[in-house]
Each structure stands twice: as structure tokens, then as C-alpha cells.
Design a protein around this motif. Structure first.
Motif, PDB file in Angstrom:
ATOM      1  N   PRO A  74     -49.338 -42.029 -18.565  1.00 22.41           N
ATOM      2  CA  PRO A  74     -49.048 -43.298 -18.506  1.00 22.41           C
ATOM      3  C   PRO A  74     -48.050 -44.297 -17.548  1.00 22.41           C
ATOM      4  N   HIS A  75     -47.351 -43.063 -16.738  1.00 20.59           N
ATOM      5  CA  HIS A  75     -46.675 -43.585 -15.760  1.00 20.59           C
ATOM      6  C   HIS A  75     -47.112 -43.598 -14.285  1.00 20.59           C
ATOM      7  N   LEU A  76     -48.477 -43.161 -14.262  1.00 21.17           N
ATOM      8  CA  LEU A  76     -49.244 -42.842 -12.928  1.00 21.17           C
ATOM      9  C   LEU A  76     -49.083 -44.270 -12.075  1.00 21.17           C
ATOM     10  N   LYS A  77     -48.539 -43.563 -10.681  1.00 15.30           N
ATOM     11  CA  LYS A  77     -48.397 -44.818 -10.048  1.00 15.30           C
ATOM     12  C   LYS A  77     -49.221 -44.748  -8.518  1.00 15.30           C
ATOM     13  N   CYS A  78     -49.887 -43.527  -8.502  1.00 14.31           N
ATOM     14  CA  CYS A  78     -50.683 -43.337  -7.335  1.00 14.31           C
ATOM     15  C   CYS A  78     -51.656 -42.204  -7.501  1.00 14.31           C
ATOM     16  N   ILE A  79     -52.930 -42.435  -7.307  1.00 15.41           N
ATOM     17  CA  ILE A  79     -54.043 -41.705  -7.393  1.00 15.41           C
ATOM     18  C   ILE A  79     -54.509 -41.259  -5.907  1.00 15.41           C
ATOM     19  N   ALA A  80     -54.364 -39.812  -5.502  1.00 13.88           N
ATOM     20  CA  ALA A  80     -54.408 -39.530  -4.055  1.00 13.88           C
ATOM     21  C   ALA A  80     -55.780 -38.627  -3.999  1.00 13.88           C
ATOM     22  N   SER A  81     -56.624 -39.175  -2.963  1.00 12.24           N
ATOM     23  CA  SER A  81     -57.610 -38.070  -2.582  1.00 12.24           C
ATOM     24  C   SER A  81     -57.224 -37.234  -1.807  1.00 12.24           C
ATOM     25  N   MET A  82     -57.762 -35.694  -2.135  1.00 13.64           N
ATOM     26  CA  MET A  82     -57.528 -34.867  -1.112  1.00 13.64           C
ATOM     27  C   MET A  82     -58.290 -34.962   0.351  1.00 13.64           C
ATOM     28  N   GLY A  83     -59.076 -36.047   0.506  1.00 16.41           N
ATOM     29  CA  GLY A  83     -59.967 -35.890   1.468  1.00 16.41           C
ATOM     30  C   GLY A  83     -60.072 -37.696   1.948  1.00 16.41           C
ATOM     31  N   ALA A  84     -60.852 -37.700   2.909  1.00 23.69           N
ATOM     32  CA  ALA A  84     -61.320 -39.252   3.489  1.00 23.69           C
ATOM     33  C   ALA A  84     -61.841 -40.140   2.619  1.00 23.69           C
ATOM     34  N   GLY A  85     -62.789 -39.527   1.546  1.00 26.62           N
ATOM     35  CA  GLY A  85     -63.666 -40.069   0.725  1.00 26.62           C
ATOM     36  C   GLY A  85     -62.846 -40.374  -0.598  1.00 26.62           C
TER      37      GLY A  85
ATOM     38  N   PRO B  46     -57.830 -45.578 -14.662  1.00 27.49           N
ATOM     39  CA  PRO B  46     -57.029 -46.643 -14.867  1.00 27.49           C
ATOM     40  C   PRO B  46     -56.718 -47.750 -13.990  1.00 27.49           C
ATOM     41  N   LEU B  47     -56.715 -49.020 -14.862  1.00 30.93           N
ATOM     42  CA  LEU B  47     -56.803 -50.304 -13.797  1.00 30.93           C
ATOM     43  C   LEU B  47     -55.415 -50.359 -13.291  1.00 30.93           C
ATOM     44  N   GLY B  48     -55.606 -50.867 -11.951  1.00 39.13           N
ATOM     45  CA  GLY B  48     -54.311 -51.170 -11.397  1.00 39.13           C
ATOM     46  C   GLY B  48     -53.566 -50.351 -10.651  1.00 39.13           C
ATOM     47  N   VAL B  49     -53.840 -49.081 -10.771  1.00 38.03           N
ATOM     48  CA  VAL B  49     -53.216 -48.050 -10.061  1.00 38.03           C
ATOM     49  C   VAL B  49     -53.692 -47.461  -8.796  1.00 38.03           C
ATOM     50  N   PRO B  50     -52.842 -47.612  -7.659  1.00 38.23           N
ATOM     51  CA  PRO B  50     -53.350 -47.636  -6.257  1.00 38.23           C
ATOM     52  C   PRO B  50     -54.045 -46.176  -6.002  1.00 38.23           C
ATOM     53  N   VAL B  51     -55.219 -46.171  -5.273  1.00 36.96           N
ATOM     54  CA  VAL B  51     -55.840 -45.244  -4.850  1.00 36.96           C
ATOM     55  C   VAL B  51     -55.732 -45.069  -3.295  1.00 36.96           C
ATOM     56  N   THR B  52     -55.401 -43.819  -2.869  1.00 29.66           N
ATOM     57  CA  THR B  52     -55.436 -43.743  -1.678  1.00 29.66           C
ATOM     58  C   THR B  52     -56.110 -42.591  -1.007  1.00 29.66           C
TER      59      THR B  52
ATOM     60  N   GLU C 209     -45.334 -49.702  -1.842  1.00 27.32           N
ATOM     61  CA  GLU C 209     -46.832 -49.597  -1.655  1.00 27.32           C
ATOM     62  C   GLU C 209     -47.172 -48.273  -1.134  1.00 27.32           C
ATOM     63  N   PRO C 210     -47.977 -47.662  -1.489  1.00 24.12           N
ATOM     64  CA  PRO C 210     -48.625 -46.161  -0.824  1.00 24.12           C
ATOM     65  C   PRO C 210     -49.278 -46.328   0.289  1.00 24.12           C
ATOM     66  N   LEU C 211     -49.131 -45.462   1.397  1.00 19.23           N
ATOM     67  CA  LEU C 211     -49.711 -45.722   2.570  1.00 19.23           C
ATOM     68  C   LEU C 211     -51.360 -45.328   2.223  1.00 19.23           C
ATOM     69  N   ASN C 212     -52.299 -45.899   3.002  1.00 17.74           N
ATOM     70  CA  ASN C 212     -53.737 -45.590   3.168  1.00 17.74           C
ATOM     71  C   ASN C 212     -54.362 -45.707   1.741  1.00 17.74           C
ATOM     72  N   ARG C 213     -53.816 -46.876   1.230  1.00 17.86           N
ATOM     73  CA  ARG C 213     -54.457 -47.557   0.055  1.00 17.86           C
ATOM     74  C   ARG C 213     -55.974 -47.867   0.456  1.00 17.86           C
ATOM     75  N   VAL C 214     -56.952 -47.843  -0.513  1.00 19.51           N
ATOM     76  CA  VAL C 214     -58.273 -48.248  -0.451  1.00 19.51           C
ATOM     77  C   VAL C 214     -58.470 -49.571  -1.358  1.00 19.51           C
ATOM     78  N   ASP C 215     -59.390 -50.263  -1.197  1.00 13.43           N
ATOM     79  CA  ASP C 215     -60.000 -51.446  -1.832  1.00 13.43           C
ATOM     80  C   ASP C 215     -61.062 -51.002  -2.774  1.00 13.43           C
ATOM     81  N   PRO C 216     -60.697 -50.858  -4.089  1.00 10.33           N
ATOM     82  CA  PRO C 216     -61.778 -50.164  -5.100  1.00 10.33           C
ATOM     83  C   PRO C 216     -62.874 -51.127  -5.001  1.00 10.33           C
TER      84      PRO C 216
END
Length: 309
Positions: free
Chosen positions: A57-68, A79-85, A298-305
Motif C-alpha cells: 500500500p505504501h509503494l512509491k517506486c517500481i524499479a526495473s533491474m534492467g533497461a527494459g 498499481p496505478l500512479g506508482v512511478p516505474v523506473t 521524483e525518482p530518476l529515470n522514470r518511464v512513461d507507461p
């Protein structure tokens, strides 16, 4: 607050050691030993179970381990609205450039033919293909594609680039959008796919695309397996329109032992090693994003879903 490492099928230990070496006090948890879900602020993921990320419930960032990030964005319960990097690091770029240059040079210098000559004990020198006459087309001019295109220009190749939106690179003939794809392909002898995987690019390496390439073209796919329609590649190779392919990514990984790609004489298989993430190298940016979201930044290297990259 904690970082959760969620990488089904991968060894999380190098990530734990790398991040704890930089910040021994950081609370790092490894799925499925999560503790209380409300403690998780950042999830570092690779091929996570679908729906799992919705449990925090408190997730603020979902970080990929790679470039994809396609493995994240394909989750219908994301989860909607959580930044993906994504990871952006010179080690990933350098590794991809090495792989693409190796593959292009291997083809252009006829190294596969020389390997067969060695097996046959045949001494048969050949003049290499003139670089300025060979069109090397790079699909995808993001971080990795642009770096590869620049290096190919430095080597003297005729380099073409195709992307979704207009891009300008010195020495690269740039094409963009569906309207210009045909012109791009018609001048290409070596097709390098480095596109992000999106609904628009899935299956783009298909019969129609191959038919627009120059006769005898060579395919390099180091992007995602779902870009390729496998049956269409086999058909194009069987007809002789394509002369070969080097594939680093596949729809199913590991590639099944009975898959025809393993034994096809015109296909070279590598096990998704074109651009490997080195945990020690990229751990600092994961921790930086953790600190940023802890401070409400804002987290760095955020992607546009919506765009997929």
C-alpha cells in the motif's frame, strides 16, 4: 521503510550485497520474505509474479533491474500512479554496443563462412563487403540504439535509424513513424532491432518487414523476443530473402531444447547476454531513488507507461 527485491528465477544475493555494501543500515528484503507489506517503499523487480505489486500500500517506486520495463508494464494489476523506473548506466550501453558491433562485423567480414571453411580445411580469402555500401539500419534510437548508431558511423558504415518520433544523430540517416518505415527498410542490409517492447512494436519483425529489406539481409535482434514473429523469420530464411540472423532474445527463455532455432544453420543463438545488468554498478542509482522517494521527490529515470519507455 524498506526496499523489496522481487526477481523470480534470478539470484538476488548480488543485489543485496551491492546495496548493503553502500548502505549497511538500509532495510532490504527479498521476496517472498517480505515482512509487513506496508513497509515496502521501493520494489526492485525482474519478472515478478503478476498482481504481486498491488499488495504494497505504501509503494512509491517500481524499479526495473534492467533497461527494459515491459516485464513490469505488462502486469494487468500494476498499481496505478506508482512511478516505474529503468536502469540507465554506461555499463549497459557499453555492453550493447559491443554486442551489436561484434554481430555487424561478424556478418560483414563473412566470419561464419570462414568458420565453415576451417571445418572443411578450405583456404579461401575473400574481400570484405564495402562498409560505405552496406546499409546498417537501427530500429530504436533511444539510449542504447543511439550509442550503437554512433559507433557504427565511426567505423564507416552507412547507418540508418528508425524511431517512433523524429531523432537527429550526426552521420545517421533518420526515419520516423509508420510512413517512413518502408524507405528505411528498403535501404537496409543489416537490420538491428533495439526497440522497446510496446503494443505498437510487438511482432514488428514479421513477413512484411522482412520483405521490404534488401535481398540477402541479415537480422540482429537484441531487444525483446516478442518483437519477432518466429515463423516469419524461418520462412524468410528458407526462401533465401534473409541470409541469416543473430538472436539474443526469445519469446520463451530459456529457449526450449527442441526449438528449431538451436539447429538452424543460418541462425546464431546467444542466451540474452547482449546487455547484462551489473548489480554493483547500478546499485547506487537504486539507492538514490530510494532516498528520493523517501523525501517525496521524483525518482530518476522514470518511464512513461503510455509510451512504454
Amino acid at each position: 521503510m524498506a526496499i523489496l527485491i522481487l526477481c523470480a528465477g534470478e539470484d538476488p544475493e548480488p543485489w543485496v550485497l551491492s546495496m548493503q555494501g553502500l548502505d549497511p543500515n538500509c532495510d532490504i528484503r527479498v521476496w517472498p520474505n517480505v515482512g509487513h507489506p506496508r513497509d515496502v517503499l521501493l520494489a526492485l523487480v525482474w519478472n515478478h509474479p503478476r498482481g504481486e505489486l498491488a499488495k504494497y500500500p505504501h509503494l512509491k517506486c517500481i524499479a526495473s533491474m534492467g533497461a527494459g520495463v515491459d516485464h513490469i508494464l505488462s502486469d494487468p494489476d500494476l498499481p496505478l500512479g506508482v512511478p516505474v523506473t529503468r536502469v540507465v548506466h554506461e555499463s549497459l550501453t557499453r555492453s550493447m554496443v559491443e554486442y551489436v558491433l561484434l554481430s555487424v562485423l561478424d556478418f560483414c567480414r563473412d566470419m561464419e563462412i570462414y568458420r565453415q571453411d576451417q571445418r572443411d580445411r578450405r583456404w579461401a580469402p575473400r574481400f570484405p563487403r564495402p562498409r560505405a555500401e552496406l546499409g546498417v539500419g537501427v530500429m530504436g534510437l533511444g539510449e542504447l540504439g543511439s550509442a550503437c548508431a554512433r559507433k557504427l558511423v565511426e567505423l564507416g558504415y552507412k547507418v540508418l535509424g528508425w524511431s517512433r518520433t523524429p531523432r537527429s544523430l550526426e552521420g545517421v540517416a533518420s526515419f520516423w513513424g509508420k510512413e517512413q518505415l518502408g524507405d528505411f527498410l528498403s535501404q537496409t542490409d543489416v537490420l538491428v532491432c533495439l526497440l522497446p517492447l510496446t503494443p505498437q512494436t510487438e511482432g514488428i519483425l514479421n513477413r512484411e518487414t522482412f520483405s521490404r529489406l534488401r535481398s540477402g539481409a541479415f537480422l540482429i535482434n537484441a531487444a525483446r523476443g516478442k518483437h519477432l514473429v518466429e515463423e516469419d523469420l524461418l520462412e524468410a530464411l528458407g526462401s533465401g530473402w534473409l541470409c541469416g540472423a543473430r538472436l539474443d532474445v526469445f519469446r520463451q527463455e530459456p529457449l526450449p531444447a527442441d526449438h528449431p532455432f538451436w539447429i538452424h544453420p543460418s541462425i546464431q543463438v546467444t542466451p540474452h547476454i547482449s546487455s547484462l545488468t551489473e548489480p554493483q554498478a547500478v546499485a547506487p542509482q537504486i539507492l538514490e531513488n530510494y532516498r528520493r522517494v523517501c523525501r517525496g521527490l521524483e525518482p530518476l529515470n522514470r518511464v512513461d507507461p503510455q509510451r512504454g519507455y
